[in-house]
Scaffold this active site. Sequence first.
Site, PDB file in Angstrom:
ATOM      1  N   MET A 187      -7.757   3.199  11.762  1.00 26.26           N
ATOM      2  CA  MET A 187      -8.285   1.943  12.296  1.00 26.26           C
ATOM      3  C   MET A 187      -7.406   1.425  13.433  1.00 26.26           C
ATOM      4  O   MET A 187      -7.913   0.963  14.461  1.00 26.26           O
ATOM      5  CB  MET A 187      -8.372   0.893  11.186  1.00 26.26           C
ATOM      6  CG  MET A 187      -8.947  -0.447  11.634  1.00 26.26           C
ATOM      7  SD  MET A 187      -8.924  -1.707  10.346  1.00 26.26           S
ATOM      8  CE  MET A 187      -7.144  -2.070  10.276  1.00 26.26           C
ATOM      9  N   ASP A 233       0.817  -1.212   0.000  1.00 26.73           N
ATOM     10  CA  ASP A 233       0.000   0.000   0.000  1.00 26.73           C
ATOM     11  C   ASP A 233       0.854   1.267   0.000  1.00 26.73           C
ATOM     12  O   ASP A 233       0.459   2.299  -0.544  1.00 26.73           O
ATOM     13  CB  ASP A 233      -0.936   0.002   1.208  1.00 26.73           C
ATOM     14  CG  ASP A 233      -2.156  -0.895   0.992  1.00 26.73           C
ATOM     15  OD1 ASP A 233      -2.331  -1.407  -0.138  1.00 26.73           O
ATOM     16  OD2 ASP A 233      -2.927  -1.089   1.947  1.00 26.73           O
TER      17      ASP A 233
END
Length: 286
Positions: free
Chosen positions: A186, A67
Site C-alpha cells: 500500500m 503488527d
Amino acid sequence: MKNIGIITNNEKDVGFAYTNMLIESIRKFGGQAVIPTRSVTKGMEGLDNEVEEICSKCELIICLGGDGTFLKTARTAYLYNLPILGINLGSLGFLTDIEKGEIDKAVESIFQNNYIIEERMMLSSRIYKEGKLFAEDVAINDVSISRAGIPRILHLSTYIDDNFFDMFPGDGIVVATPTGSTAYSMSAGGPIAEPTSKLIIVTPICPHMLYSRSFVASEERRVKVSVSDGFEHKALVTVDGQKNYEITGGDYIEIEKAASKVKILKIHSKNFFTVLRNKIYDRKEE
C-alpha cells in the site's frame, strides 16, 4: 478454549501492565494463561523461542504489541495450526486489531464463542543463486526485492508462470498477500484487498517508468522476479519485514501460494472495512 498462550513485546508493554490485565481477564472467565519463560531479551528478540515453548500447551495465542510482533508470532504459530489474536500496542495495527481498552471484552467474547477464525493465504518463496536453490521461506504479508542501500536503479524482470510480463526499473518490487495489501504494498501505491481474498498483488517500488502500475494475479499463479545480469551490487529479499537474504545479478526468486494458511481469530464486531476507514482515514463511525 481453555488454555490461552500469551506473547508480549516487552518494549511495547513496559512493566507488563496490559499483559497482567489480560492474564487476570483470562482467569476471570475460567481459562488458563500459558506464559513462556521470560528471558533478558527485549522487544521482539527471542520471541521465536517463546512461541515454540508454549505452542504445545495452548489452543490459542494472544500477542501484545504491534503488527511486527504479530507477524513474528504467527510465523511460528502457523506451524502448529494455532489461531492468533492480536492486541494493538503499536500504531495502525491492521493485524492486531483489539485495542488496549477492549481486552476484557475480547476475552469474554472468546469464552462465549463469539468469534470467527479466518484462514488467510500465505506465500511460499524460493531464492535461486547460480541456478541452485539457496533459501526457502513463507510470508504472511509480503516478499520484497529491493536495493541494498546502493543508490542504483534495480532492473527486475517479472514473469507469470514463466511467461515474461515486464521489466521494472526502480527501487524494487513487493509481492503481497491480501493480508499484506495494507502494509508495504500500500505504501508503494498498491491496491487494498479484502484480507480473505485469494490473490497475489505485485507492486513496483518507485518505478522509473511512467506507465508502471501494480497488477493482481490469481492465487494459482507463480510469480518469478529476476535481477538483471548487469546488476553487480547486492539486492535484498525481505520476508514479512523479518528475514533478509542477499542476492545479486542473475539471481531470481519464485513466489506462489503456500500450502499452509495462517489462522487469525476475529471478534465478530470487527469489520475489515470499518477498521480500514478508522485507521487509514482516521474517521469515527457515524
